[in-house]
Motif scaffolding. Structure first.
Motif, short mmCIF file in Angstrom:
data_model
loop_
_atom_site.label_atom_id
_atom_site.label_comp_id
_atom_site.label_asym_id
_atom_site.label_seq_id
_atom_site.Cartn_x
_atom_site.Cartn_y
_atom_site.Cartn_z
N ARG A 57 9.94 -19.19 -19.12
CA ARG A 57 10.65 -18.64 -20.28
C ARG A 57 10.63 -17.12 -20.31
NH1 ARG A 57 8.37 -19.59 -24.64
NH2 ARG A 57 6.38 -20.41 -23.90
N LEU A 58 11.02 -16.53 -19.20
CA LEU A 58 11.13 -15.07 -19.14
C LEU A 58 12.54 -14.66 -18.75
CD1 LEU A 58 7.79 -13.96 -17.42
CD2 LEU A 58 8.45 -13.59 -19.77
N GLU A 59 13.54 -15.52 -19.06
CA GLU A 59 14.92 -15.18 -18.72
C GLU A 59 15.27 -13.83 -19.33
OE1 GLU A 59 14.13 -18.06 -20.44
OE2 GLU A 59 15.48 -19.68 -19.86
N GLY A 60 15.96 -13.03 -18.55
CA GLY A 60 16.42 -11.74 -19.06
C GLY A 60 15.42 -10.62 -18.86
N LEU A 61 14.21 -10.98 -18.43
CA LEU A 61 13.21 -9.92 -18.23
C LEU A 61 12.99 -9.62 -16.75
CD1 LEU A 61 10.46 -10.75 -20.88
CD2 LEU A 61 12.42 -9.24 -21.05
N GLY A 62 13.86 -10.18 -15.89
CA GLY A 62 13.68 -10.02 -14.44
C GLY A 62 13.70 -8.58 -13.99
N GLY A 63 14.38 -7.71 -14.74
CA GLY A 63 14.51 -6.32 -14.33
C GLY A 63 13.39 -5.42 -14.80
N THR B 232 0.83 -1.21 0.00
CA THR B 232 0.00 0.00 0.00
C THR B 232 0.86 1.26 0.00
OG1 THR B 232 -1.63 -1.23 1.27
CG2 THR B 232 -1.92 1.14 1.14
N VAL B 233 1.78 1.35 0.96
CA VAL B 233 2.55 2.59 1.11
C VAL B 233 3.34 2.94 -0.16
CG1 VAL B 233 4.45 3.66 2.36
CG2 VAL B 233 2.57 2.58 3.62
N PRO B 234 4.09 1.99 -0.74
CA PRO B 234 4.81 2.37 -1.97
C PRO B 234 3.88 2.86 -3.08
CG PRO B 234 5.57 0.24 -1.19
CD PRO B 234 4.41 0.61 -0.33
N LEU B 235 2.68 2.28 -3.14
CA LEU B 235 1.79 2.63 -4.24
C LEU B 235 1.05 3.95 -4.01
CD1 LEU B 235 0.38 -0.85 -5.23
CD2 LEU B 235 1.99 0.57 -6.47
N ILE B 236 0.92 4.36 -2.73
CA ILE B 236 0.22 5.63 -2.51
C ILE B 236 1.21 6.77 -2.27
CG2 ILE B 236 -1.89 4.55 -1.62
CD1 ILE B 236 -0.90 5.54 1.18
N LEU B 237 2.51 6.51 -2.46
CA LEU B 237 3.50 7.57 -2.23
C LEU B 237 3.18 8.86 -2.98
CD1 LEU B 237 7.08 6.08 -1.85
CD2 LEU B 237 5.71 7.34 -0.21
N PRO B 238 2.73 8.79 -4.26
CA PRO B 238 2.37 10.05 -4.92
C PRO B 238 1.28 10.80 -4.15
CG PRO B 238 2.46 8.26 -6.51
CD PRO B 238 2.60 7.64 -5.16
N GLY B 239 0.30 10.08 -3.64
CA GLY B 239 -0.77 10.71 -2.87
C GLY B 239 -0.22 11.29 -1.57
N VAL B 240 0.72 10.56 -0.94
CA VAL B 240 1.33 11.07 0.30
C VAL B 240 2.09 12.35 -0.02
CG1 VAL B 240 3.07 10.59 2.06
CG2 VAL B 240 1.47 8.79 1.38
N GLY B 241 2.84 12.33 -1.13
CA GLY B 241 3.59 13.53 -1.54
C GLY B 241 2.66 14.69 -1.80
N LEU C 288 7.09 -3.14 -8.23
CA LEU C 288 8.21 -4.08 -8.17
C LEU C 288 8.55 -4.59 -9.57
CD1 LEU C 288 7.18 -6.21 -5.06
CD2 LEU C 288 8.74 -4.27 -5.14
N THR C 289 9.80 -4.99 -9.75
CA THR C 289 10.21 -5.58 -11.02
C THR C 289 9.63 -6.99 -11.12
OG1 THR C 289 12.18 -6.51 -10.04
CG2 THR C 289 12.38 -4.31 -11.02
N VAL C 290 9.82 -7.60 -12.28
CA VAL C 290 9.40 -8.99 -12.47
C VAL C 290 10.05 -9.87 -11.41
CG1 VAL C 290 9.63 -10.96 -14.02
CG2 VAL C 290 8.91 -8.73 -14.92
N ALA C 291 11.37 -9.71 -11.24
CA ALA C 291 12.07 -10.51 -10.24
C ALA C 291 11.55 -10.19 -8.83
CB ALA C 291 13.58 -10.25 -10.32
N GLY C 292 11.27 -8.93 -8.58
CA GLY C 292 10.75 -8.52 -7.28
C GLY C 292 9.40 -9.14 -7.00
N ASN C 293 8.57 -9.22 -8.03
CA ASN C 293 7.27 -9.86 -7.88
C ASN C 293 7.41 -11.33 -7.54
OD1 ASN C 293 4.49 -8.48 -8.57
ND2 ASN C 293 6.04 -7.41 -9.78
N ILE C 294 8.31 -12.01 -8.25
CA ILE C 294 8.47 -13.45 -8.03
C ILE C 294 9.09 -13.70 -6.66
CG2 ILE C 294 9.59 -15.55 -8.89
CD1 ILE C 294 9.43 -14.29 -11.70
N ALA C 295 9.99 -12.78 -6.25
CA ALA C 295 10.67 -12.96 -4.97
C ALA C 295 9.79 -12.60 -3.77
CB ALA C 295 11.95 -12.13 -4.94
N PHE C 296 8.69 -11.88 -4.03
CA PHE C 296 7.88 -11.34 -2.93
C PHE C 296 7.49 -12.40 -1.90
CE2 PHE C 296 4.13 -9.78 -0.78
CZ PHE C 296 4.38 -8.44 -0.61
N GLY C 297 6.94 -13.51 -2.39
CA GLY C 297 6.49 -14.55 -1.48
C GLY C 297 7.65 -15.23 -0.76
#
Lengths: 306, 395
Positions: B149-155, A222-231, B117-126
């Motif tokens: 098959r998304l190698e190279g798109l992690g960023g 939530t917080v990262p996504l509402i940062l523009p609103g917070v700003g 989050l990036t693609v990698a960030g999304n996958i790493a979230f859990g």
């Protein structure tokens, strides 16, 4: 997308596009230039109370004399006298503290509003804006009676046994901050509510599904996504609070002056228009920084398409 | 949208050839819904539903919108609580377990990728929620990117991806935690037809490789038939039928199921005679039909005969009248006039009007390329089907 640039614009269309610019030129740029020009003058016992005065009847030489007579002396005065520096710092301190408190109070309110049943939400928005229906001055005067020695606040504190002797509220920084936080709350709540309401509820579910308890998903998603609103909320509050005059004048003490009060004193008590103008110009320059920074942030976000 | 015409014999339906049942029968159910009920205000979304989903199977919940299939999935994920009944996961009652502690993961219809989050960030979230060491998270993310098959798109950020790529990120994110059950809520609904068909086969291959239990919710019967080991057909919060795609298609339990899955001709009648190898049914016009393998019925019972369009043999010309001329009573054979023709490329669909006005639909595979159609409007044709091709419905 169709190319709109090569379409011929009629004079009427051009006028409509030009109108807001004309408005800004007439009511923002021209007054600012006048203030800037006064800030470069010297005070004088005259009408108007400053020199030089542009004498167009003297022709080109008159303009040359006028330009030669302008000086940055007032800015030197502002820089040399601690009074002004302290005034600026005081304003900044009050603005930062108030904004921080506004954020802490406003975020839960906005969050609760965004989570309320959809049919209830318009009503809650009206409730947030309801204080605007009463005159601003009357509401600040009401706070004076609440905060005075035998006012509602002290009566309540005594009745609850929280204090033995009634504390002094009026003419303190606390009173100023109370008044500011009360007055500016809608300006914090509404932008926060707008960005919270846009937030896709399934993102919270996704976070929960991936092992994130609610409090944690609030910070991670939530917080990262509402940062523009917070700003937006923080700047919308902080910028006018820095220049706030009425609230500190009515609820604060005369010893700790915010920059708005200093400006008022210079203008009305000391009749020093050039210094008052210079204070206003410096204030504007100081505030342009955060505004520009925020604009850059927002335009980047729009480009990225969120 | 599902095609109006059911899969024809040219396109074998489902994975009925796979011995999924044998393999899974040995195990206890991975998921058990035990008389689960969920009500919203005045609607009962799920009504006293019982269902076992086996370990390692690809199970599809299929039904029209509003049938409660998504509610069922959301109860398994923990976003909804049953008002009544129990849900067991690997034998444990999970009523008290919040969604963030359930060993199941969901792939959302909208994908619900985190835009910040990036693609990698999304996958790493859990994985980060499990406090795994950094190198392990990185390794798992790389593995998942390879898997989809998304190698190279992690960023990349989600908004920089195409719809198909986003779908794969959502899949990778849901699989990264190695869930016991993967829940897929209309996972292909946002893709265009061609990509959807490709992705169906990718999902099947993936499921086979990982041997994870997949539960998919879909309103697309072709999708369910193609991918699932077993299908639960839902209607009004209840399971209308559970079975393999072939069972549901060839032996529907009710008129509703028969009509919902694919195209069908329903002929109402009464049981006229019962023999050892099947029953004989008489319809209102006095026609007689024979069906093999009927459910227990008695003479005089009202039943419905369900015949899929592709089960008909369509005879033209002399053959159309032939059977009557031969004198023998024609078995499961009716003559009529072609009232409408639909040419779909791989097959043609004929609407045939019988003497009494009944319209039957028959489909024929276009095995040959012909310049002139073999069957034209108003041609007299004869439709016939073997007794084993018709299903007898009592509900």
């Amino acid at each position: 997308m169709p190319d709109v640039t090569d379409r011929r614009t009629s004079p009427g269309e051009r006028l409509i596009v030009a109108l807001p610019y004309l408005w800004l030129v007439a009511f923002f740029l021209v007054p600012f230039l006048i203030v800037g020009r006064i800030s470069l003058s010297q005070t004088a016992i005259a009408q108007p109370p400053y020199t030089p005065v542009l004498d167009l009847s003297a022709g080109l030489s008159g303009i040359a004399d006028f330009v030669r007579a302008l000086s940055t002396e007032t800015y030197g005065l502002i820089a040399s006298d601690d009074l002004y520096l302290f005034s600026y710092l005081k304003s900044l301190q009050v603005a930062l503290v108030s904004t921080a408190i506004l954020l802490v109070i406003g975020l839960p309110i906005a969050h609760a509003m965004a989570r309320a049943p959809a049919r209830l939400q318009p009503l809650l928005v009206v409730a947030v804006m309801l204080p605007f229906w009463t005159s601003f001055l009357i509401r600040i005067y009401a706070w004076m009676t609440i905060l005075q020695h035998d006012g509602l606040l002290n009566q309540a504190l005594l009745a609850l046994g929280l204090v033995d002797t009634p504390p002094v509220w009026l003419a303190t920084d606390t009173a100023v901050i109370i008044g500011i936080v009360y007055s500016y709350l809608p300006f914090m709540v509404l932008p926060l509510y707008a960005s919270l309401q846009k937030l896709d509820e399934t993102l919270m579910e996704a976070a929960a599904d991936l092992g994130c308890p609610r409090w944690k998903s609030f910070w991670l998603v939530t917080v990262p996504l509402i940062l523009p609103g917070v700003g937006a909320g923080c700047l919308l509050c902080m910028i006018p609070i820095v220049g706030e005059f009425v609230i500190p004048d009515l609820l604060g003490s005369s010893e700790t002056m915010m920059i708005g009060q200093t400006l008022w004193t210079e203008f009305f008590s000391n009749k020093d228009w050039p210094v008052a103008s210079a204070i206003a110009v410096v204030l504007l320059v100081l505030l342009v920084g955060p505004i520009a920074g925020y604009e850059a942030l927002q335009s980047r976000q729009i480009r990225e398409g969120r | 949208m599902p095609r109006a015409v059911a899969p024809t014999p040219a396109r074998p339906a489902g994975r009925d050839a796979r011995p999924a049942g044998d393999r899974a029968e040995k195990h206890r159910p991975m998921v058990r819904f035990d008389t689960v009920t969920r009500r919203f205000a005045d609607v009962t979304a799920v009504d006293r539903l019982g269902l076992d989903i086996r370990e390692g199977e690809f199970f599809a919940l299929l039904g029209p919108s509003g049938c409660g299939k998504t509610t069922l999935l959301r109860m398994l994920a923990g976003f909804e609580r049953p008002d009544d009944g129990r849900i067991l996961l690997a034998g444990e009652d999970i009523a008290a377990v919040p969604p963030w502690q359930r060993p199941v993961n969901m792939m959302f219809q909208s994908y619900a990728l985190f835009p910040h989050l990036t693609v990698a960030g999304n996958i790493a979230f859990g994985l980060k929620q499990e406090r795994l060491p950094r190198p392990e998270i990185d390794a798992r993310v790389a593995e998942m990117l390879r898997l989809v098959r998304l190698e190279g798109l992690g960023g990349r950020r989600p908004h920089q991806l195409s719809g198909g790529q986003r779908q794969r990120v959502a899949l990778a994110r849901a699989l990264a935690k190695h869930p016991k059950v993967l829940l897929l809520d209309e996972p292909l609904a946002a893709l265009d037809k061609k990509l959807r068909e490709e992705t169906q086969f990718e999902l099947m291959a993936l499921q086979e490789r990982l041997a994870t239990t997949f539960v998919i919710v879909t309103h697309d019967q072709e999708e369910a038939m193609t991918m699932a080991d077993r299908i639960g057909v839902m209607n009004h919060g209840r399971l209308a039928q559970v079975g393999t795609p072939a069972e549901i298609y060839e032996q529907p339990r009710s008129r509703w199921v028969a009509g919902f899955i694919g195209d069908v001709n329903l002929i109402d009648g009464t049981v006229a005679a019962i023999a050892s190898d099947g029953i004989e049914i008489a319809d209102a016009a006095g026609r007689r039909f024979r069906a093999a393998g009927a459910p227990p019925v008695q003479t005089g019972d009202a039943v419905t005969l369900a015949v899929r369009p592709e089960k008909f043999a369509v005879a033209t010309g002399a053959d159309a009248a032939g059977a009557d001329v031969a004198g023998a009573a024609p078995v499961n054979s009716v003559a009529g006039k072609v009232a409408d023709i639909g040419y779909l490329g791989d097959i043609s669909v004929y609407k045939v009007r019988l003497d009494d006005g009944t319209v039957l639909k028959a489909s024929v595979t276009n095995a040959h390329r012909h310049t002139t159609p073999a069957i034209g409007w108003d041609d007299t044709v004869r439709l016939s089907f073997p007794p084993a091709a018709a299903a007898v419905l009592t509900e």
